[in-house]
Design an enzyme around this catalytic site. Structure first.
Site, mmCIF file in Angstrom:
data_model
loop_
_atom_site.group_PDB
_atom_site.id
_atom_site.type_symbol
_atom_site.label_atom_id
_atom_site.label_comp_id
_atom_site.label_asym_id
_atom_site.label_seq_id
_atom_site.Cartn_x
_atom_site.Cartn_y
_atom_site.Cartn_z
ATOM 1 N N GLY A 154 3.225 2.008 10.613
ATOM 2 C CA GLY A 154 3.775 3.411 10.607
ATOM 3 C C GLY A 154 4.910 3.803 12.176
ATOM 4 O O GLY A 154 5.092 4.965 12.307
ATOM 5 N N SER A 158 3.937 -1.986 10.244
ATOM 6 C CA SER A 158 5.260 -1.979 10.413
ATOM 7 C C SER A 158 5.570 -3.949 10.076
ATOM 8 O O SER A 158 7.380 -4.089 10.545
ATOM 9 C CB SER A 158 5.831 -1.720 11.570
ATOM 10 O OG SER A 158 5.712 -0.750 12.479
ATOM 11 N N GLU A 182 -6.743 4.672 8.155
ATOM 12 C CA GLU A 182 -6.021 6.480 8.141
ATOM 13 C C GLU A 182 -7.650 6.409 7.380
ATOM 14 O O GLU A 182 -8.236 8.114 6.911
ATOM 15 C CB GLU A 182 -4.856 5.828 7.002
ATOM 16 C CG GLU A 182 -4.147 5.666 7.768
ATOM 17 C CD GLU A 182 -2.623 5.271 6.851
ATOM 18 O OE1 GLU A 182 -3.106 5.386 5.757
ATOM 19 O OE2 GLU A 182 -2.057 4.899 7.643
ATOM 20 N N ASN A 205 0.751 -1.646 0.076
ATOM 21 C CA ASN A 205 0.525 -0.059 0.063
ATOM 22 C C ASN A 205 0.840 1.249 -0.127
ATOM 23 O O ASN A 205 1.403 1.664 1.142
ATOM 24 C CB ASN A 205 -0.716 0.191 1.353
ATOM 25 C CG ASN A 205 -1.433 1.507 1.989
ATOM 26 O OD1 ASN A 205 -2.292 2.157 0.592
ATOM 27 N ND2 ASN A 205 -2.231 1.759 2.503
ATOM 28 N N GLU A 217 -5.201 -4.764 11.133
ATOM 29 C CA GLU A 217 -4.044 -3.672 11.287
ATOM 30 C C GLU A 217 -3.911 -2.819 12.585
ATOM 31 O O GLU A 217 -4.947 -1.848 12.446
ATOM 32 C CB GLU A 217 -4.100 -2.995 9.911
ATOM 33 C CG GLU A 217 -3.478 -3.159 8.293
ATOM 34 C CD GLU A 217 -3.253 -2.550 7.344
ATOM 35 O OE1 GLU A 217 -1.912 -2.556 6.583
ATOM 36 O OE2 GLU A 217 -3.475 -2.054 7.516
ATOM 37 N N HIS A 233 -9.312 1.298 5.374
ATOM 38 C CA HIS A 233 -7.821 0.823 5.969
ATOM 39 C C HIS A 233 -8.648 2.400 7.097
ATOM 40 O O HIS A 233 -9.302 3.503 7.058
ATOM 41 C CB HIS A 233 -7.006 1.438 4.750
ATOM 42 C CG HIS A 233 -6.172 1.750 5.290
ATOM 43 N ND1 HIS A 233 -5.568 3.082 6.368
ATOM 44 C CD2 HIS A 233 -4.393 0.740 4.790
ATOM 45 C CE1 HIS A 233 -3.954 2.433 6.604
ATOM 46 N NE2 HIS A 233 -3.844 1.376 6.126
ATOM 47 N N LYS A 238 0.102 3.810 -0.468
ATOM 48 C CA LYS A 238 -0.426 5.082 0.375
ATOM 49 C C LYS A 238 -0.365 6.483 -0.766
ATOM 50 O O LYS A 238 -0.120 6.635 -1.472
ATOM 51 C CB LYS A 238 0.477 5.149 2.070
ATOM 52 C CG LYS A 238 -0.541 4.024 2.648
ATOM 53 C CD LYS A 238 -0.234 4.175 4.368
ATOM 54 C CE LYS A 238 -0.154 2.940 4.877
ATOM 55 N NZ LYS A 238 -0.011 3.589 6.485
HETATM 56 P P1 13P Z 1 3.494 0.702 7.552
HETATM 57 O O1 13P Z 1 3.753 -0.695 6.887
HETATM 58 O O2 13P Z 1 3.728 2.414 7.133
HETATM 59 O O3 13P Z 1 3.222 0.178 9.031
HETATM 60 O O4 13P Z 1 1.492 0.886 6.790
HETATM 61 C C1 13P Z 1 0.855 -0.908 6.958
HETATM 62 C C2 13P Z 1 -0.270 0.022 6.187
HETATM 63 O O5 13P Z 1 -1.096 0.811 6.980
HETATM 64 C C3 13P Z 1 -0.396 -0.924 4.918
HETATM 65 O O6 13P Z 1 -1.933 -0.781 5.217
#
Ligand code: 13P
Length: 250
Positions: A173, A213, A97, A11, A167, A95, A13
């Site tokens: 992150g 992560s 976010e 992803n 997640e 997601h 982002k």
């Molecule tokens: P990270 O791998 O940067 O922690 O992000 C995970 C994520 O949100 C994938 O959709």
């Protein structure tokens, strides 16, 4: 004996600019991949170019979201049918976010889910708890409720080809990964939930990915867990070598 296929999905982002994204897609090599399927989910404006770059590689294309509207006067939106016309196979929905910053409620996600499925996209449905919820001890019920709210009353055709991504928000992150035990416990609970609601074959067949992560140094111990079928990778998917290494863990 049913068994879910393994998937490693990246992803991207809201990262990269056009030429970086193009280079990243162009540098992905599949020779050493051990996971059954590898997916990349670029930002919308790069999807066409990335799909050209990935032609004949066997890597699948995903989108990070789709609109709750199917088309028309909705400035700034991208519909599921538009994505399908660009050879997109998967669509991430729910997601954290999107839930946190863009108001994607369960009601909206149900509409997006239906739009994606009606357009012929396969959904990667995300779930995950905040640190506060985990500390309260209510994390399993919370995550299962998130899934239930989007999946309830969807007919069986809608639920075909589903992929789930767990997640935990506190691990996204932050560099802090859920331990394999924490992740496996939740994945087993999700598998059980699917079994109770839709039967054992469906539960066994549905890939459940872990996200938060994931990096080359921790992928192997996560993938060794019985109910972890792969990963949804954020930061590490922006580095071709790291991403390829994660997809090559056997
Ligand atoms: P990270 O791998 O940067 O922690 O992000 C995970 C994520 O949100 C994938 O959709």
């Amino acid at each position: 004996m049913f068994m879910a296929r393994s998937i490693v999905a990246g992803n991207w982002k809201q990262n990269l600019e056009f030429y970086d994204a193009s280079d990243l897609a162009g540098s992905l090599r599949v020779e050493s991949f051990t996971s059954d399927e590898v997916v990349v989910c670029p930002p919308f404006p790069f999807i066409y170019d990335v799909s050209e770059r990935l032609k004949d590689t066997g890597i699948s294309l995903g989108a990070q979201d789709c609109s709750q509207y199917n088309g028309g006067a909705y400035t700034g939106e991208v519909s599921a049918t538009m994505l399908k016309s660009l050879n997109v196979k998967y669509c991430i929905l729910g997601h954290s976010e999107r839930r946190q910053y863009f108001g994607d409620t369960s009601e909206i996600l149900r509409v997006k889910f239906a739009n994606a499925r009606n357009a012929g996209l396969e959904v990667i449905l995300c779930c995950g708890e905040t640190l506060e919820v985990r500390k309260s001890g209510d994390h399993t019920a919370f995550v299962l409720r998130q899934l239930e709210e989007v999946m309830k009353d969807q007919d069986s055709q809608m639920l075909e080809d589903l992929v789930i991504a767990y997640e935990p928000i506190w691990a996204i992150g932050t560099g802090e990964t859920a331990s394999p035990e924490q992740a496996e416990e939740m994945h087993a609970a999700i598998r059980d939930f699917l079994k109770t609601k839709f039967g054992d074959p469906y539960a066994q067949d549905t890939p459940i990915l872990y996200g938060g992560s994931v990096k080359p140094s921790n992928a192997a111990e996560l993938f060794a867990c019985k109910n972890i079928d792969g990963a949804l990778v954020g930061g590490a998917s922006l580095n071709a070598l790291d991403f390829m290494q994660i997809a090559s863990v056997s």
